[in-house]
Design a protein around this motif. Structure first.
Motif, PDB file in Angstrom:
ATOM      1  N   GLU A  15       0.824  -1.204   0.000  1.00  0.00           N
ATOM      2  CA  GLU A  15       0.000   0.000   0.000  1.00  0.00           C
ATOM      3  C   GLU A  15       0.859   1.255   0.000  1.00  0.00           C
ATOM      4  O   GLU A  15       0.589   2.212  -0.728  1.00  0.00           O
ATOM      5  CB  GLU A  15      -0.949   0.012   1.196  1.00  0.00           C
ATOM      6  N   SER A  37      -8.145   0.168  -3.091  1.00  0.00           N
ATOM      7  CA  SER A  37      -7.557  -0.859  -2.227  1.00  0.00           C
ATOM      8  C   SER A  37      -6.279  -1.385  -2.867  1.00  0.00           C
ATOM      9  O   SER A  37      -6.103  -1.318  -4.077  1.00  0.00           O
ATOM     10  CB  SER A  37      -8.537  -2.005  -1.979  1.00  0.00           C
ATOM     11  N   SER A  79       2.922  -2.273  -6.435  1.00  0.00           N
ATOM     12  CA  SER A  79       2.569  -2.939  -5.171  1.00  0.00           C
ATOM     13  C   SER A  79       3.569  -4.028  -4.818  1.00  0.00           C
ATOM     14  O   SER A  79       3.697  -4.406  -3.660  1.00  0.00           O
ATOM     15  CB  SER A  79       1.155  -3.526  -5.238  1.00  0.00           C
TER      16      SER A  79
END
Length: 147
Positions: A15, A37, A79
């Motif tokens: 994140e 998300s 990510s």
């Protein structure tokens, strides 16, 4: 190598890497795209479509749908600590996106081989209506933290 999420860093690191990239990508934010998300190897972006993004048919211009999917691909690679650019990509437009639609682009890593990451991106409405399918092949840059 087939991608296995358990082989990657934890969710907090994923994140943070994506949010750092988002902060360095002001044009994406100026369009109204947001990060919904993040987990290692998966990213969801969200975008509410307004009249600025419509074509002469009254639906979202396909180039903007591609931009959303391509951004999701880049953030998905990030990510995993793989700073990447798109080498090739293909998109299938399945339905016109009306003004006011809340789009969700979900990118997921399918495979990693050397410097290449393959991701699939589904662009849907919040009601799960499928608007587009995208597959991108990204290649890591010299600044990638994992190669």
């Amino acid at each position: 190598m087939q991608f296995k999420p358990s082989d990657q860093n934890d969710d907090d690191d994923a994140e943070q890497r994506v949010l750092d990239m988002f902060r360095r990508d002001p044009e994406v934010a100026s369009l109204g795209i947001t990060v919904r998300s993040v987990s290692p190897g998966s990213v969801d972006l969200e975008w509410i479509i307004d009249h600025r993004f419509l074509n002469s048919h009254g639906i979202q211009h396909g180039g903007f749908t591609f931009l959303l999917a391509d951004t999701a691909l880049a953030y998905c690679c990030a990510s995993l600590g793989r700073s990447s650019v798109t080498r090739t990509a293909e998109i299938a437009f399945l339905s016109g996106v009306p003004a006011g639609a809340r789009l969700i682009a979900r990118a997921e890593v399918r495979a990693i081989s050397g410097r290449t990451t393959i991701c699939d991106v589904r662009v849907t409405g919040e009601d799960n209506a499928l608007y587009a399918e995208f597959r991108g092949h990204a290649v890591t840059t010299a600044t990638s933290s994992t190669q």
